[in-house]
Design an enzyme around this catalytic site. Sequence first.
Site, short mmCIF file in Angstrom:
data_model
loop_
_atom_site.label_atom_id
_atom_site.label_comp_id
_atom_site.label_asym_id
_atom_site.label_seq_id
_atom_site.Cartn_x
_atom_site.Cartn_y
_atom_site.Cartn_z
N GLY A 247 0.82 -1.20 0.00
CA GLY A 247 0.00 0.00 0.00
C GLY A 247 0.85 1.25 0.00
N CYS B 219 -4.44 -8.27 15.76
CA CYS B 219 -3.40 -8.48 14.75
C CYS B 219 -2.19 -7.61 15.02
CB CYS B 219 -3.97 -8.19 13.37
SG CYS B 219 -2.79 -8.40 12.03
N CYS C 289 -8.53 -7.26 8.80
CA CYS C 289 -7.07 -7.18 8.71
C CYS C 289 -6.49 -8.37 7.98
CB CYS C 289 -6.51 -7.11 10.13
SG CYS C 289 -4.73 -6.96 10.23
#
Length: 363
Positions: free
Chosen positions: A15, A102, A198
């Site tokens: 990203g 996470c 996630c």
Amino acid sequence: MPAADAHLVVAISGGVDSSVSALRLKRAGYRVSAVFMKNWNDPNEDGHCRWEDDVADALEVCERLDIPLNTVDLSQAYWDSVFADFLAEYARGRTPNPDILCNREVKFKAFLAHAHALGGDYIATGHYARIGRSDGRLQLLKGQDHNKDQSYFLYTLGQSQLTKTLFPVGDLEKPQVRQDAQHASLITFNKKDSTGICFIGEQRFRTFLSRYLPAQPGHIRTLAGRTIGEHAGVVYYTLGQREGLRIGGVKGASEGAWYVVRKEVGANELIVAQGHDHPALLSQQLCADQLSWVAGEPPVTPFRCYAKTRYRQADQACVITELTSERVTVVFDQPQRAVTPGQSVVFYNEDVCLGGGIIDTTL
């Protein structure tokens, strides 16, 4: 700041935020390497694995920046430490937040250990958060861009993690991040922000969840006990939900929308009421457990601060009235809508994230 010869290991996701994190550290002259975490191997509905596209973008970014890229398969750690808990919470009728778990178990534990094994002195991620210092302790601060601030998801980080962590884009606004990526000719400059669970990504949630928690249809009832519809399974709904109830005209009721106000898991019943702010959806008080404090110790109660009970919520004034090592009681100045067991309550003092816990009960 790290020493000039420090080895910084960037968690690169494919990203734009992690790409610019690597870019900024590289431009600062540090020795930078990158790691792509493969944490979810199951394909989505169309048979495609999202990570395959992401790792290709990550590789192109790293080649552009001339930094080495390693990949690590942490899918077993993700399943054992995050996804198994996610399913167990839904089975109990609660609504967990896997992004928070996470961060605690994968990104700032398993990944941190992997980076250390690679000889890394620090890790860096693309989170919109900052690190400060006060009275000899590190602080977790909101990102400069409050519209993108991710401190809510990071409240479980303590001093040991913050000591070894950098957030290179935490002092930037999102448009500046994209502009920096474009100027550096990074392929991710206009890539859509990831959403959904996630590492799992965007999927039709009920369809995805039904692969692991089979549907158990049951009655939809009003607070008065009247049956007015059928649900697909109480685990697929959350408090305050309006969409997907498929309740048509109800004889004797107004035309207003219906909202989930309670889930009776044992009876397999969904309880609903009309009105976005129905009293059954409002809570003045909550209790939370599984507490984490960024400073390593809790505040002295009673303690006035601000809190969020969900991401992107405006800070809400409250008082922590009771506090033990395992449980906290919070009283809000104003009633809060759809405070949901399984979600996190996160505490703030202006821009400083103090810590938080998992919501257990409300009143």
